[in-house]
Design a protein around this motif. Structure first.
Motif, PDB file in Angstrom:
ATOM      1  N   UNK A 134      12.741  11.935  -7.723  1.00 23.11           N
ATOM      2  CA  UNK A 134      11.250  11.098  -8.528  1.00 23.11           C
ATOM      3  C   UNK A 134      10.356  11.164  -7.550  1.00 23.11           C
ATOM      4  N   UNK A 135      10.202  10.564  -6.649  1.00 25.79           N
ATOM      5  CA  UNK A 135       8.765  10.574  -6.314  1.00 25.79           C
ATOM      6  C   UNK A 135       8.000  12.484  -5.197  1.00 25.79           C
ATOM      7  N   UNK A 136       9.143  13.655  -5.034  1.00 25.37           N
ATOM      8  CA  UNK A 136       8.376  14.747  -4.320  1.00 25.37           C
ATOM      9  C   UNK A 136       8.681  15.929  -6.347  1.00 25.37           C
ATOM     10  N   UNK A 137       8.740  14.733  -7.859  1.00 19.56           N
ATOM     11  CA  UNK A 137       9.506  15.921  -8.477  1.00 19.56           C
ATOM     12  C   UNK A 137       8.272  17.045  -9.067  1.00 19.56           C
ATOM     13  N   UNK A 140       4.489   7.592 -11.510  1.00 21.92           N
ATOM     14  CA  UNK A 140       5.247   8.290 -11.752  1.00 21.92           C
ATOM     15  C   UNK A 140       5.005  10.181 -12.170  1.00 21.92           C
ATOM     16  N   UNK A 141       6.050  10.580 -12.059  1.00 25.55           N
ATOM     17  CA  UNK A 141       5.995  12.043 -12.816  1.00 25.55           C
ATOM     18  C   UNK A 141       5.316  12.667 -13.311  1.00 25.55           C
ATOM     19  N   UNK A 142       4.393  14.156 -13.584  1.00 20.52           N
ATOM     20  CA  UNK A 142       3.426  13.774 -14.612  1.00 20.52           C
ATOM     21  C   UNK A 142       4.013  15.315 -15.575  1.00 20.52           C
ATOM     22  N   UNK A 143       4.008  15.679 -14.752  1.00 14.34           N
ATOM     23  CA  UNK A 143       4.557  17.572 -15.084  1.00 14.34           C
ATOM     24  C   UNK A 143       5.990  17.655 -16.041  1.00 14.34           C
ATOM     25  N   UNK A 160       0.640  -1.062   0.014  1.00 15.79           N
ATOM     26  CA  UNK A 160       0.251   0.081  -0.248  1.00 15.79           C
ATOM     27  C   UNK A 160       0.201   1.089  -0.009  1.00 15.79           C
ATOM     28  N   UNK A 161       1.912   1.205   1.085  1.00 12.75           N
ATOM     29  CA  UNK A 161       2.571   2.831   0.944  1.00 12.75           C
ATOM     30  C   UNK A 161       3.465   2.810  -0.027  1.00 12.75           C
ATOM     31  N   UNK A 162       4.308   1.473  -1.173  1.00 13.59           N
ATOM     32  CA  UNK A 162       5.202   1.794  -2.410  1.00 13.59           C
ATOM     33  C   UNK A 162       4.067   1.884  -3.505  1.00 13.59           C
ATOM     34  N   UNK A 163       2.512   1.262  -3.440  1.00 12.84           N
ATOM     35  CA  UNK A 163       2.359   2.110  -4.652  1.00 12.84           C
ATOM     36  C   UNK A 163       1.185   3.935  -4.451  1.00 12.84           C
ATOM     37  N   UNK A 164       1.238   3.877  -3.080  1.00  7.56           N
ATOM     38  CA  UNK A 164       0.939   5.157  -2.244  1.00  7.56           C
ATOM     39  C   UNK A 164       1.863   6.195  -3.133  1.00  7.56           C
ATOM     40  N   UNK A 165       3.134   6.220  -2.852  1.00  6.63           N
ATOM     41  CA  UNK A 165       4.328   6.929  -3.351  1.00  6.63           C
ATOM     42  C   UNK A 165       4.831   6.499  -4.594  1.00  6.63           C
TER      43      UNK A 165
END
Length: 346
Positions: free
Chosen positions: A273-276, A157-160, A149-154
């Protein structure tokens, strides 16, 4: 249920730290910025633990949780950590098999106990606290394993589109947000890190660097912890903030400003990646911001030539105004002396 004292709750928080954090941390000799591992403290985590316990369980006298002691909650958190691939249903069955004979509770109370343990384990806001006013964003974990669940949440893929964007060296929190007129609000929920809220007037920052220093990637996606520490180093560079103290209504982790400094190649947006996407949004707010007050003009160093030109113009204006005022005063004195004769000496 008798409510434990703050000291006993802090002791239980440290017991959880010793059990969950030390095994993965024992082989780590240095912290993210190179400091020795012995410099780490857990005061801010203890405050978080105490706050969550009283919010979810303590203030309700155990009416809304099935597991009604912090010791039992610690045991449940350890179960979640040592069995990361077990589904939520399996965790609930394990919990009920251990405490079901001595606890009479409804399904909601059992679920709340699991949510509380997950909150303490991962510093993520699982579930809504009963009767809490205006709850902010929360995670709804209803099935699957905690790890997945945690891995799916974070792991989204970035979209911007932000090819070859490099975050500036001056992209520190106070400077950026002072220019953009954005208020900083520190959060205990990792999922809210770098999130703009309240019509983009406030940004949430997860400040628990000490917690991040002790985590591995068993429950979090690979690289998330390291990248989060790098965002803190980006926004609170140690060279700028190590001698400053943050001021806020909550106790801010002192290691927030001790995460080191990022080199030029580390500020490439492709390195995140995660916070991009959230960093791109903050960068856009930074680029689009126009200073509206003198303090914002003073903080705005994005264009050095423009900054110097503006303040030189302000200085020339002040000098011109001062000289003009002095001339007016001198002219007024001359007129006064022309119409009022000087008094003769006695």
């Amino acid at each position: 249920m008798s409510t434990p004292s703050n000291d006993s709750v802090d002791a239980l928080a440290l017991a959880l730290v010793e059990h969950l954090w030390r095994p993965s941390f024992s082989t780590k000799k240095r912290l993210f910025n190179g400091d020795p591992a012995r410099d780490l403290t857990h005061d801010t985590y203890c405050e978080y633990y105490r706050g969550q316990w009283h919010l979810v369980a303590g203030n309700s006298d155990g009416r809304y949780v099935a597991v009604q002691t912090a010791d039992a909650t610690n045991w449940l958190a350890q179960e979640l950590a040592t069995n990361p691939t077990k589904t939520r249903e399996e965790i609930l069955e394990r919990l009920k098999s251990k405490y079901g004979l001595v606890v009479s509770a409804d399904d909601e109370a059992w679920d709340t106990s699991v949510n509380l343990a997950a909150r303490l384990l991962l510093m993520l806001k699982f579930g809504v606290v009963k009767h809490q006013r205006m709850p902010r964003r929360y995670l709804s974990w209803t099935s699957a394993s905690l790890q997945s669940f945690v891995k799916d949440h974070f792991d989204v893929a970035p979209v911007l589109n932000c090819d070859h964007l490099r975050l500036p060296k001056t992209f520190d929190a106070w400077g950026v947000f002072a220019i953009a007129g954005i208020e900083i609000d520190f959060t205990d929920n990792l999922a809210d890190h770098l999130l703009l809220v309240e019509d983009d007037s406030k940004v949430l920052i997860f400040h628990h660097a000490s917690f991040l220093e002790c985590q591995d990637d068993s429950l979090f996606p690979d690289g998330l912890v390291d990248e989060t520490l790098r965002t803190l180093a980006l926004l609170f560079p140690q060279s700028e903030f190590s001698k400053q103290k943050t001021r806020h209504h909550c106790t801010v982790d002192p290691r927030l400003t001790l995460c080191g400094n990022l080199q030029a190649e580390d500020r490439q947006i492709e390195r995140f990646r995660f916070w991009r996407d959230r960093l791109v949004i903050l960068k856009q707010a930074y680029d689009d911001a126009t200073p509206r007050t003198l303090s914002q003009w003073w903080c705005d160093r994005r264009n050095g030539v423009q900054w110097y030109t503006f303040w030189v113009a302000i200085l020339v204006l002040l000098i011109t105004t001062f000289l003009g005022l002095m001339q007016c005063i001198e002219g007024a004195l001359q007129v006064y002396r022309a119409y009022v004769p000087a008094m003769p000496p006695p």
